[in-house]
Design a protein around this motif. Structure first.
Motif, PDB file in Angstrom:
ATOM      1  N   MET A 103      -6.825   5.906   2.177  1.00 51.01           N
ATOM      2  CA  MET A 103      -6.825   5.036   1.116  1.00 51.01           C
ATOM      3  C   MET A 103      -7.840   4.529   1.127  1.00 51.01           C
ATOM      4  N   LEU A 104      -9.389   4.869   0.266  1.00 51.83           N
ATOM      5  CA  LEU A 104     -10.283   3.910  -0.142  1.00 51.83           C
ATOM      6  C   LEU A 104      -9.979   3.071  -1.602  1.00 51.83           C
ATOM      7  N   LYS A 105      -9.557   2.053  -1.201  1.00 47.64           N
ATOM      8  CA  LYS A 105      -9.640   0.531  -1.440  1.00 47.64           C
ATOM      9  C   LYS A 105     -10.591  -0.654  -1.988  1.00 47.64           C
ATOM     10  N   ARG A 106     -10.707  -0.612  -2.869  1.00 47.10           N
ATOM     11  CA  ARG A 106     -12.174  -1.955  -3.604  1.00 47.10           C
ATOM     12  C   ARG A 106     -12.269  -2.970  -3.411  1.00 47.10           C
ATOM     13  N   HIS A 107     -12.773  -3.749  -2.984  1.00 48.68           N
ATOM     14  CA  HIS A 107     -13.075  -4.815  -2.372  1.00 48.68           C
ATOM     15  C   HIS A 107     -14.372  -5.608  -2.818  1.00 48.68           C
ATOM     16  N   GLY A 108     -14.443  -5.447  -3.969  1.00 48.32           N
ATOM     17  CA  GLY A 108     -16.006  -5.490  -4.922  1.00 48.32           C
ATOM     18  C   GLY A 108     -16.913  -4.200  -5.570  1.00 48.32           C
ATOM     19  N   PRO A 109     -17.828  -4.588  -5.971  1.00 45.83           N
ATOM     20  CA  PRO A 109     -18.891  -4.123  -6.783  1.00 45.83           C
ATOM     21  C   PRO A 109     -19.105  -2.924  -5.912  1.00 45.83           C
ATOM     22  N   GLN A 110     -19.786  -3.664  -4.899  1.00 44.94           N
ATOM     23  CA  GLN A 110     -19.983  -2.448  -3.581  1.00 44.94           C
ATOM     24  C   GLN A 110     -19.828  -2.037  -2.865  1.00 44.94           C
ATOM     25  N   TRP A 111     -18.330  -2.194  -2.369  1.00 48.82           N
ATOM     26  CA  TRP A 111     -17.922  -2.240  -1.308  1.00 48.82           C
ATOM     27  C   TRP A 111     -16.145  -1.726  -1.290  1.00 48.82           C
ATOM     28  N   TRP A 112     -16.179  -1.134  -0.490  1.00 47.75           N
ATOM     29  CA  TRP A 112     -14.566   0.090   0.059  1.00 47.75           C
ATOM     30  C   TRP A 112     -14.307  -0.394   1.015  1.00 47.75           C
ATOM     31  N   GLU A 113     -12.538  -0.553   0.896  1.00 43.23           N
ATOM     32  CA  GLU A 113     -12.722  -0.321   2.974  1.00 43.23           C
ATOM     33  C   GLU A 113     -11.580   0.881   2.785  1.00 43.23           C
ATOM     34  N   VAL A 114     -11.573   1.593   3.944  1.00 44.74           N
ATOM     35  CA  VAL A 114     -11.079   2.701   4.205  1.00 44.74           C
ATOM     36  C   VAL A 114      -9.555   2.561   5.205  1.00 44.74           C
ATOM     37  N   ARG A 115      -8.690   2.966   4.917  1.00 45.40           N
ATOM     38  CA  ARG A 115      -7.897   2.707   5.014  1.00 45.40           C
ATOM     39  C   ARG A 115      -6.559   3.865   5.930  1.00 45.40           C
ATOM     40  N   THR A 116      -6.312   4.040   6.981  1.00 40.51           N
ATOM     41  CA  THR A 116      -5.530   5.471   7.778  1.00 40.51           C
ATOM     42  C   THR A 116      -3.583   5.296   7.340  1.00 40.51           C
ATOM     43  N   ILE A 117      -3.514   5.791   6.602  1.00 47.13           N
ATOM     44  CA  ILE A 117      -2.098   5.861   6.322  1.00 47.13           C
ATOM     45  C   ILE A 117      -0.919   6.887   6.787  1.00 47.13           C
ATOM     46  N   GLY A 118      -0.988   7.844   7.368  1.00 48.59           N
ATOM     47  CA  GLY A 118      -0.032   9.223   7.982  1.00 48.59           C
ATOM     48  C   GLY A 118       0.866   8.797   7.346  1.00 48.59           C
ATOM     49  N   GLU A 119       1.456   8.629   5.839  1.00 49.15           N
ATOM     50  CA  GLU A 119       3.004   8.540   6.227  1.00 49.15           C
ATOM     51  C   GLU A 119       3.472   9.153   5.340  1.00 49.15           C
ATOM     52  N   PHE A 120       4.186  10.168   6.261  1.00 44.16           N
ATOM     53  CA  PHE A 120       5.098  11.248   5.871  1.00 44.16           C
ATOM     54  C   PHE A 120       6.381  10.948   4.824  1.00 44.16           C
ATOM     55  N   HIS A 121       6.237  11.824   4.054  1.00 43.42           N
ATOM     56  CA  HIS A 121       7.211  12.058   2.798  1.00 43.42           C
ATOM     57  C   HIS A 121       8.155  13.555   2.998  1.00 43.42           C
ATOM     58  N   ASP A 122       9.519  14.159   2.272  1.00 38.18           N
ATOM     59  CA  ASP A 122       9.381  15.387   2.043  1.00 38.18           C
ATOM     60  C   ASP A 122       9.384  15.575   0.449  1.00 38.18           C
ATOM     61  N   PHE A 123       7.937  15.517  -0.439  1.00 37.39           N
ATOM     62  CA  PHE A 123       8.175  16.295  -1.664  1.00 37.39           C
ATOM     63  C   PHE A 123       7.264  17.103  -1.575  1.00 37.39           C
ATOM     64  N   HIS A 124       6.842  17.553  -2.490  1.00 37.11           N
ATOM     65  CA  HIS A 124       6.418  19.399  -2.754  1.00 37.11           C
ATOM     66  C   HIS A 124       5.535  18.798  -4.243  1.00 37.11           C
ATOM     67  N   ALA A 125       5.611  18.147  -4.766  1.00 40.11           N
ATOM     68  CA  ALA A 125       4.322  17.109  -6.487  1.00 40.11           C
ATOM     69  C   ALA A 125       3.850  15.877  -5.103  1.00 40.11           C
ATOM     70  N   PRO A 126       2.729  16.464  -5.551  1.00 44.12           N
ATOM     71  CA  PRO A 126       1.982  15.066  -5.231  1.00 44.12           C
ATOM     72  C   PRO A 126       2.364  13.592  -6.415  1.00 44.12           C
ATOM     73  N   LYS A 127       3.041  14.131  -7.400  1.00 42.59           N
ATOM     74  CA  LYS A 127       3.185  12.484  -8.416  1.00 42.59           C
ATOM     75  C   LYS A 127       4.542  12.226  -7.225  1.00 42.59           C
ATOM     76  N   LYS A 128       4.881  13.283  -6.970  1.00 42.91           N
ATOM     77  CA  LYS A 128       6.026  12.169  -6.182  1.00 42.91           C
ATOM     78  C   LYS A 128       5.964  11.242  -5.183  1.00 42.91           C
ATOM     79  N   LEU A 129       4.568  11.157  -4.448  1.00 41.67           N
ATOM     80  CA  LEU A 129       4.017   9.771  -3.279  1.00 41.67           C
ATOM     81  C   LEU A 129       3.564   8.763  -4.322  1.00 41.67           C
ATOM     82  N   VAL A 130       3.924   8.737  -5.389  1.00 45.11           N
ATOM     83  CA  VAL A 130       2.896   8.194  -6.988  1.00 45.11           C
ATOM     84  C   VAL A 130       3.507   6.359  -6.628  1.00 45.11           C
ATOM     85  N   PRO A 131       4.770   6.154  -6.039  1.00 43.46           N
ATOM     86  CA  PRO A 131       5.673   4.839  -6.177  1.00 43.46           C
ATOM     87  C   PRO A 131       5.091   4.607  -4.253  1.00 43.46           C
TER      88      PRO A 131
END
Length: 94
Positions: free
Chosen positions: A57-85
């Motif tokens: 994830m790239l998360k905004r922390h101000g107008p010019q600063w973004w933080e990059v976070r590695t997640i690596g969380e696995f799920h069993d879905f076939h469509a990206p919209k199922k990952l929204v929650p």
């Protein structure tokens, strides 16, 4: 990027239902387009037998600063919209 965008989530899904562990040499990588430097690499073949993953994830922390976070969380879905929650939970984390 418009100011109302708080985060960008990078996901990967297998629409065919084949798990990542069934794929030979499966990986995903993020590369800086200007320098061609590999910023992150996710090896998927030797992970969990899943069909979807929240990579990072790239998360905004101000107008010019973004933080990059590695997640690596696995799920069993076939469509990206199922990952929204699951993605929304990560965006809400401090």
């Amino acid at each position: 990027m418009p100011e109302q965008v708080a985060a960008l989530m990078f996901t990967l899904t297998s629409f065919s239902g084949q798990s990542f562990t069934d794929l030979r040499s499966a990986y995903c990588r993020f590369v800086d387009g200007d320098t061609n430097l590999e910023l992150a690499r996710f090896e998927l073949t030797d992970t969990q037998p899943s069909t979807a993953v929240l990579l990072s994830m790239l998360k905004r922390h101000g107008p010019q600063w973004w933080e990059v976070r590695t997640i690596g969380e696995f799920h069993d879905f076939h469509a990206p919209k199922k990952l929204v929650p699951a993605a929304a939970r990560h965006v809400q984390m401090p």
